[in-house]
Design a protein around this motif. Structure first.
Motif, PDB file in Angstrom:
ATOM      1  N   PHE A   1      39.709  49.644 -64.072  1.00 51.93           N
ATOM      2  CA  PHE A   1      40.485  49.637 -65.314  1.00 51.93           C
ATOM      3  C   PHE A   1      39.767  50.352 -66.458  1.00 51.93           C
ATOM      4  N   GLY A   2      40.523  51.132 -67.199  1.00 55.13           N
ATOM      5  CA  GLY A   2      40.067  51.653 -68.470  1.00 55.13           C
ATOM      6  C   GLY A   2      39.435  53.023 -68.428  1.00 55.13           C
ATOM      7  N   SER A   3      39.605  53.745 -69.567  1.00 47.23           N
ATOM      8  CA  SER A   3      38.904  55.001 -69.782  1.00 47.23           C
ATOM      9  C   SER A   3      38.672  55.139 -71.280  1.00 47.23           C
ATOM     10  N   LEU A   4      37.546  55.772 -71.628  1.00 51.13           N
ATOM     11  CA  LEU A   4      37.136  55.866 -73.026  1.00 51.13           C
ATOM     12  C   LEU A   4      37.143  57.316 -73.469  1.00 51.13           C
ATOM     13  N   TRP A   5      37.501  57.528 -74.746  1.00 48.98           N
ATOM     14  CA  TRP A   5      37.603  58.861 -75.321  1.00 48.98           C
ATOM     15  C   TRP A   5      36.562  58.978 -76.433  1.00 48.98           C
ATOM     16  N   LEU A   6      35.511  59.746 -76.187  1.00 52.45           N
ATOM     17  CA  LEU A   6      34.423  59.898 -77.158  1.00 52.45           C
ATOM     18  C   LEU A   6      34.676  61.125 -78.025  1.00 52.45           C
ATOM     19  N   ASP A   7      35.633  60.996 -78.936  1.00 43.74           N
ATOM     20  CA  ASP A   7      35.924  62.073 -79.884  1.00 43.74           C
ATOM     21  C   ASP A   7      35.384  61.653 -81.266  1.00 43.74           C
ATOM     22  N   PRO A   8      35.451  62.524 -82.274  1.00 46.14           N
ATOM     23  CA  PRO A   8      34.888  62.161 -83.589  1.00 46.14           C
ATOM     24  C   PRO A   8      35.455  60.868 -84.152  1.00 46.14           C
ATOM     25  N   LEU A   9      36.771  60.632 -83.981  1.00 44.61           N
ATOM     26  CA  LEU A   9      37.369  59.411 -84.528  1.00 44.61           C
ATOM     27  C   LEU A   9      36.744  58.168 -83.919  1.00 44.61           C
ATOM     28  N   SER A  10      36.633  58.114 -82.598  1.00 46.59           N
ATOM     29  CA  SER A  10      36.080  56.916 -81.960  1.00 46.59           C
ATOM     30  C   SER A  10      34.590  56.752 -82.262  1.00 46.59           C
ATOM     31  N   LEU A  11      33.830  57.845 -82.333  1.00 47.03           N
ATOM     32  CA  LEU A  11      32.398  57.739 -82.618  1.00 47.03           C
ATOM     33  C   LEU A  11      32.145  57.233 -84.041  1.00 47.03           C
ATOM     34  N   VAL A  12      32.931  57.732 -84.999  1.00 43.31           N
ATOM     35  CA  VAL A  12      32.793  57.253 -86.385  1.00 43.31           C
ATOM     36  C   VAL A  12      33.161  55.773 -86.470  1.00 43.31           C
ATOM     37  N   LEU A  13      34.267  55.397 -85.830  1.00 42.16           N
ATOM     38  CA  LEU A  13      34.706  53.999 -85.901  1.00 42.16           C
ATOM     39  C   LEU A  13      33.780  53.075 -85.108  1.00 42.16           C
ATOM     40  N   TRP A  14      33.166  53.554 -84.046  1.00 44.30           N
ATOM     41  CA  TRP A  14      32.168  52.739 -83.330  1.00 44.30           C
ATOM     42  C   TRP A  14      31.027  52.356 -84.280  1.00 44.30           C
ATOM     43  N   THR A  15      30.530  53.343 -85.013  1.00 47.32           N
ATOM     44  CA  THR A  15      29.427  53.068 -85.951  1.00 47.32           C
ATOM     45  C   THR A  15      29.874  52.109 -87.046  1.00 47.32           C
ATOM     46  N   PHE A  16      31.069  52.335 -87.574  1.00 44.97           N
ATOM     47  CA  PHE A  16      31.595  51.478 -88.636  1.00 44.97           C
ATOM     48  C   PHE A  16      31.790  50.039 -88.155  1.00 44.97           C
ATOM     49  N   VAL A  17      32.443  49.864 -87.005  1.00 38.76           N
ATOM     50  CA  VAL A  17      32.741  48.519 -86.498  1.00 38.76           C
ATOM     51  C   VAL A  17      31.452  47.764 -86.152  1.00 38.76           C
ATOM     52  N   SER A  18      30.536  48.413 -85.452  1.00 40.33           N
ATOM     53  CA  SER A  18      29.303  47.715 -85.081  1.00 40.33           C
ATOM     54  C   SER A  18      28.450  47.423 -86.313  1.00 40.33           C
ATOM     55  N   GLY A  19      28.505  48.290 -87.342  1.00 39.05           N
ATOM     56  CA  GLY A  19      27.756  48.027 -88.571  1.00 39.05           C
ATOM     57  C   GLY A  19      28.293  46.807 -89.306  1.00 39.05           C
TER      58      GLY A  19
END
Length: 561
Positions: free
Chosen positions: A67-85
């Motif tokens: 199950f699942g696939s991930l898309w490492l584009d600028p939007l997801s990378l920026v939001l990953w940093t924001f959410v984990s911060g």
């Protein structure tokens, strides 16, 4: 580096499972494990973002049948940093804030699980992954809001939120089914590529991009508390304060993410963007107005968030998609810190009764008459309208001739200036000592914010949307007829100036006391309408009772009970 991306959403989930399996009875160990793993998650997200900034390149991580696939584009990378911060800040704050609460280890496990689910949601590369993560965010939020089982109100409001979320899931599911039916794929990159090749695809005689755009906008409205689907947000403030702060990390602002994730689709869904602009504008005005009448600090912040979410959706409706993400991040950090500060204020107020003297508190909360303004109303009204007109005209003649045709830029300039001008005049009115010094300080801060906001949003937009043609397509899709646009700008300017004049002079001239007969009745009626939050919650409660009554009758008719 792409394979490392799997660990970003996986680490918080592992932390949650470790706490639930081995650390349920060891409070300190549970908190240490949770904070340590979140620190590692943030470091990994930052590393991936820096790697993208240096090397570029977008990656899709497919699980090859699992199950699942991930898309490492600028939007997801920026939001990953924001959410984990944001999540790490909330985790550190909760170590001491929740120390006396029951279910301490379970609370950290739920925080970790929520963080992992949000990280999956913002990086989902196919429709099924997105739908499952979108659904699980609501489920985990239900358990977080109802964390304290001893308080019936917390459980009731958590259930209310769950119902609203499930209602908002339906249009997203319908949109996913239509996209899969029309473009024969569940992969988001593949669907977006096929939309560009066939933007006029029909579904039951209707344009598929436009139809799915309306459905996606409706799902975003429910998740981001747009009017009239906003009632759940102010009442969720009854939950733990760290949860209120965490909600600004991709939960309540998920609407802005959804618009940006499906940006290639909204390039061909102009009417859906117009609808989003109207709903966002109405939500921003109503949320800001209701915020001023609350006497509960967290509920007041909740309505403030509603107003900001309206502004974020309005930006999407204007085609300023990167600006909405920047707003999402800036507001998330700002409001999360404000909620955590509110938790300390509430704790101090409970320990030490009494309110410290403060001019803003006495003016807003105690409603003491403010001093009459010494600023001529004609000067204030002119500053409100003339400044953006002058800035726009100079920019048109000396910088870019086509500026008048980018309607989103024009509206944002007017809206931002008018909002700042009202804050300026309100501060001048409330100040008791040296008002001009205070106004100059606010004006300097406002100029710095506008310049910084403009520059950052420009470079941020280039990061999220490297293809300039894509941004222009979004602005064009959000544009309306020139004559309608001019009429709309003049109407909004008149509404802003009229509203400003009403609020600026009503209290200082004691209009409420001078009104008599019908005028006073109207005045009190408007006040009652706003203080009862437009009766929206009462209407929903009555509708719920009607549904329950009809359900009982249906059970009797069908002899199910």
């Amino acid at each position: 580096m792409g394979s490392l991306g799997v660990w970003v959403p996986l680490l918080p989930v592992i932390s949650a499972l470790m706490i639930l399996a081995f650390l349920r009875d060891t409070r300190r160990s549970a908190a240490r494990v949770s904070v340590s793993i979140l620190t590692l998650t943030l470091a990994l997200a930052l590393t991936l973002l820096v790697h993208y900034l240096v090397t570029g390149g977008v990656a899709v991580i497919d699980s090859q049948g699992v199950f699942g696939s991930l898309w490492l584009d600028p939007l997801s990378l920026v939001l990953w940093t924001f959410v984990s911060g944001i999540s790490l800040i909330v985790h550190i704050y909760s170590v001491r804030y929740m120390a006396e609460e029951p279910g301490y280890a379970r609370f950290f496990a739920l925080l970790d699980l929520m963080t992992g689910v949000i990280l999956v949601m913002v990086s989902a590369a196919n429709l099924l992954t997105l739908l499952v993560a979108w659904f699980l965010v609501g489920v985990v939020l239900y358990f977080l809001l109802g964390h304290d089982h001893r308080r019936p109100a917390a459980g009731r409001y958590a259930f209310w939120t769950q119902i609203t979320y499930r209602f908002g899931d339906l249009p997203l599911w319908f949109a996913a089914l239509i996209l899969f039916h029309c473009y024969h794929s569940d992969s988001l990159p593949v669907i977006f590529a096929r939309i560009q090749k066939a933007p006029h695809m029909q579904f039951w005689g209707m344009p598929a991009p436009e139809l799915t755009g309306f459905l996606l906008a409706l799902a975003a409205f429910a998740r981001s508390a747009q009017f009239p689907l906003h009632v759940w947000l102010p009442y969720t403030m009854d939950g733990p304060t760290p949860v209120s702060a965490l909600m600004h990390a991709g939960i309540v602002n998920a609407g802005g993410f959804l618009f940006n994730r499906f940006a290639p689709l909204f390039e061909h869904a102009g009417w859906a963007l117009h609808w989003a602009f109207g709903v966002g504008l109405m939500t921003a005005l109503i949320g800001s107005g209701l915020m001023l009448l609350q006497n509960d600090i967290k509920r007041s912040l909740g309505y403030s968030t509603m107003g900001q979410m309206g502004f974020m959706v309005m930006e999407c409706g204007l085609g300023a998609f990167p600006l909405a993400v920047f707003h999402l991040i800036a507001h998330g950090f700002f409001k999360a810190s404000l909620f955590l500060g509110a938790g300390d204020v509430i704790g101090d107020a409970r320990a030490h009764d009494g309110v410290p003297p403060d001019p803003i508190y006495t003016s807003v909360v105690e409603r003491r008459p403010a001093k009459p303004s010494r600023l001529p109303w004609l000067v204030a009204a002119s500053l409100t309208v003339l400044v953006p007109v002058v800035v726009l005209s100079l920019s048109h003649f000396f910088v870019a001739e086509h500026l008048f045709y980018e309607q989103g830029v024009v509206v944002l300039l007017f809206f931002g200036w008018v909002t700042g001008a009202q804050a300026l005049f309100a501060a001048h009115k409330m100040s008791q000592q040296d008002p001009w010094r205070l106004m100059l300080g606010i004006l300097a801060s406002f100029v710095v914010v506008v310049i910084g906001y403009t520059l950052i949003s420009h470079y941020f937009g280039r990061l999220l949307y490297p293809d300039e043609h894509e941004s222009l397509m979004l602005y064009r899709a959000a544009s309306i007829h020139r004559l309608s646009f001019d009429a709309l700008v003049m109407l909004l300017a008149a509404v802003f100036v009229g509203g400003w004049a009403l609020t600026f002079f009503a209290e200082s001239l004691e209009v409420g006391r001078r009104l008599g007969g019908r005028g006073r009745g109207v005045y009190l009626g408007v006040y009652a309408l706003l203080s009862r939050e437009l009766y929206v919650a009462d209407i929903y409660e009555r509708l719920g009772q009607v549904v329950v009554q009809w359900s009982r009758r249906l059970n009797v008719w069908l002899r199910w009970c």
